[in-house]
Design a protein around this motif. Structure first.
Motif, PDB file in Angstrom:
ATOM      1  N   VAL A  92       0.832  -1.205   0.000  1.00 36.62           N
ATOM      2  CA  VAL A  92       0.000   0.000   0.000  1.00 36.62           C
ATOM      3  C   VAL A  92       0.867   1.257   0.000  1.00 36.62           C
ATOM      4  CG1 VAL A  92      -1.656   1.345   1.356  1.00 36.62           C
ATOM      5  CG2 VAL A  92      -1.984  -1.123   1.087  1.00 36.62           C
ATOM      6  N   VAL A  93       1.865   1.291   0.876  1.00 38.48           N
ATOM      7  CA  VAL A  93       2.732   2.472   0.957  1.00 38.48           C
ATOM      8  C   VAL A  93       3.526   2.633  -0.333  1.00 38.48           C
ATOM      9  CG1 VAL A  93       4.730   3.461   2.136  1.00 38.48           C
ATOM     10  CG2 VAL A  93       2.887   2.427   3.460  1.00 38.48           C
ATOM     11  N   TYR A  94       4.092   1.545  -0.826  1.00 42.17           N
ATOM     12  CA  TYR A  94       4.897   1.607  -2.042  1.00 42.17           C
ATOM     13  C   TYR A  94       4.042   2.042  -3.229  1.00 42.17           C
ATOM     14  CZ  TYR A  94       7.801  -0.069  -5.927  1.00 42.17           C
ATOM     15  OH  TYR A  94       8.516  -0.160  -7.076  1.00 42.17           O
ATOM     16  N   GLY A  95       2.873   1.423  -3.378  1.00 43.43           N
ATOM     17  CA  GLY A  95       1.996   1.774  -4.491  1.00 43.43           C
ATOM     18  C   GLY A  95       1.472   3.192  -4.386  1.00 43.43           C
TER      19      GLY A  95
ATOM     20  N   SER B  97      -1.279  16.786  -3.478  1.00 37.51           N
ATOM     21  CA  SER B  97      -0.193  15.811  -3.394  1.00 37.51           C
ATOM     22  C   SER B  97       0.412  15.798  -1.996  1.00 37.51           C
ATOM     23  CB  SER B  97       0.895  16.140  -4.424  1.00 37.51           C
ATOM     24  OG  SER B  97       0.376  16.095  -5.735  1.00 37.51           O
ATOM     25  N   ALA B  98       0.596  16.993  -1.414  1.00 33.99           N
ATOM     26  CA  ALA B  98       1.162  17.076  -0.066  1.00 33.99           C
ATOM     27  C   ALA B  98       0.227  16.438   0.954  1.00 33.99           C
ATOM     28  CB  ALA B  98       1.425  18.537   0.294  1.00 33.99           C
TER      29      ALA B  98
ATOM     30  N   GLY C 235      -1.251  12.042   4.503  1.00 37.75           N
ATOM     31  CA  GLY C 235      -2.289  11.077   4.876  1.00 37.75           C
ATOM     32  C   GLY C 235      -1.835   9.647   4.736  1.00 37.75           C
ATOM     33  N   LEU C 236      -1.039   9.371   3.686  1.00 42.15           N
ATOM     34  CA  LEU C 236      -0.526   8.019   3.486  1.00 42.15           C
ATOM     35  C   LEU C 236       0.388   7.619   4.629  1.00 42.15           C
ATOM     36  CD1 LEU C 236      -0.395   5.617   1.494  1.00 42.15           C
ATOM     37  CD2 LEU C 236       1.586   6.721   0.449  1.00 42.15           C
ATOM     38  N   GLY C 237       1.231   8.555   5.063  1.00 45.12           N
ATOM     39  CA  GLY C 237       2.113   8.264   6.184  1.00 45.12           C
ATOM     40  C   GLY C 237       1.351   8.115   7.481  1.00 45.12           C
ATOM     41  N   ALA C 238       0.366   8.999   7.714  1.00 43.37           N
ATOM     42  CA  ALA C 238      -0.419   8.929   8.945  1.00 43.37           C
ATOM     43  C   ALA C 238      -1.246   7.655   9.018  1.00 43.37           C
ATOM     44  CB  ALA C 238      -1.325  10.152   9.054  1.00 43.37           C
ATOM     45  N   ALA C 239      -1.709   7.169   7.855  1.00 38.90           N
ATOM     46  CA  ALA C 239      -2.536   5.960   7.842  1.00 38.90           C
ATOM     47  C   ALA C 239      -1.767   4.728   8.281  1.00 38.90           C
ATOM     48  CB  ALA C 239      -3.118   5.744   6.444  1.00 38.90           C
TER      49      ALA C 239
ATOM     50  N   LEU D 244       5.711  12.820   4.120  1.00 37.86           N
ATOM     51  CA  LEU D 244       5.647  14.078   3.376  1.00 37.86           C
ATOM     52  C   LEU D 244       7.045  14.557   3.010  1.00 37.86           C
ATOM     53  CD1 LEU D 244       4.111  16.529   2.295  1.00 37.86           C
ATOM     54  CD2 LEU D 244       4.163  17.488   4.607  1.00 37.86           C
ATOM     55  N   LEU D 245       7.983  14.412   3.933  1.00 38.80           N
ATOM     56  CA  LEU D 245       9.352  14.862   3.685  1.00 38.80           C
ATOM     57  C   LEU D 245      10.010  14.034   2.590  1.00 38.80           C
ATOM     58  CD1 LEU D 245      11.472  16.888   4.757  1.00 38.80           C
ATOM     59  CD2 LEU D 245      12.292  15.077   6.262  1.00 38.80           C
TER      60      LEU D 245
END
Length: 266
Positions: free
Chosen positions: A54-57, A223-224, A229-233, A250-251
């Motif tokens: 999920v993270v990679y995709g 995008s930001a 959100g992807l990181g927080a999830a 995000l960084l």
């Protein structure tokens, strides 16, 4: 009565909430002994098994789509070109990534099965040599000779367990229990869902008048937000601080997005 296979998620929740009483119940020797008598049941795959896909995709979906947006926007080719190239990128790259994830997972499993077959053959043909090898591996891990002898006696009592032990101790390999198709689907969906966010404002522009500068600014913000959100999830699996995890993503993703923008703009 809980089954042994059901304790993992319960133990995670107890640890996360610092529920000492619940954790104590899960580690009660009598309850564990009773649970061990229950028939085992196949455990459903945990969502944590697919977090990597999920993270990679998702990350690749955001970055590659934003690269298309920034490149076309920098060349001032218009929103219609952004949509055509962006959607083509989403479907083609998403399918390619999903297929690659499926093939890599399947290949790793096939390699494991082939090595496991070899270990089983060597056990059948050269049992004394395999016992000596397992004993040597245990002593290399810091066990005394007496402890290694006891471990070898336990592991070699059953050939299937013996072969699995050789896979771990000799090759450092564990069988991947994830479903290759589920891996591929997780990668594809994450890529498409996350990747469509930089395009969302341009899709909205089909129905509302939005100038190019505003659309590009909204795409950057989308995008930001998607990266954060992807990181927080991830905290739903990792249990880490959502703000720290989101900012980290995000960084990292933002740096890649800046590179993509500079290349596209130039």
């Amino acid at each position: 009565m809980f089954r042994l296979s059901q304790r993992i998620d319960q133990a995670r929740r107890a640890f996360k909430t610092n529920d000492v009483a619940a954790s104590a119940q899960l580690h009660d020797p009598q309850r564990i002994a009773a649970a061990a008598q229950l028939p085992s049941r196949a455990q459903a795959p945990s969502v944590g098994q697919y977090i990597g896909s999920v993270v990679y995709g998702g990350l690749d979906g955001i970055i590659t789509t934003f690269a298309v947006v920034s490149g076309v926007a920098g060349a001032q080719l218009g929103a219609s070109v952004i949509l055509i190239l962006g959607i083509a990128n989403l479907l083609a790259d998403g399918f390619s990534m999903g297929t690659g994830d499926y093939l890599s997972t399947k290949s790793e499993r096939e390699y494991y099965d082939r090595e496991l077959q070899r270990q089983a053959w060597e056990i059948a043909q050269f049992p004394d040599g395999q016992k000596a090898e397992l004993h040597a591996l245990y002593t290399q891990h810091g066990y005394t000779a007496a402890e290694a002898t006891q471990l070898v006696a336990v592991q070699t009592h059953d050939n299937q367990r013996w072969a699995s032990a050789m896979m771990v101790e000799e090759l450092n390999m564990l069988r991947d229990t994830t479903n290759p198709l589920a891996n591929a689907l997780a990668t594809f969906l994450a890529f498409v869902i996350a990747g469509v966010l930089p395009l969302a404002v341009y899709l909205l522009g089909l129905f509302l008048p939005i100038d190019a500068t505003t659309a590009f600014g909204v795409s950057i913000a989308s995008s930001a937000i998607a990266l954060f959100g992807l990181g927080a999830a991830k905290v739903f699996v990792t249990g880490l601080n959502p703000f720290r995890s989101g900012f980290e993503m995000l960084l990292v993703g933002g740096f890649a997005a800046v590179v993509a923008y500079l290349v596209g703009h130039c």
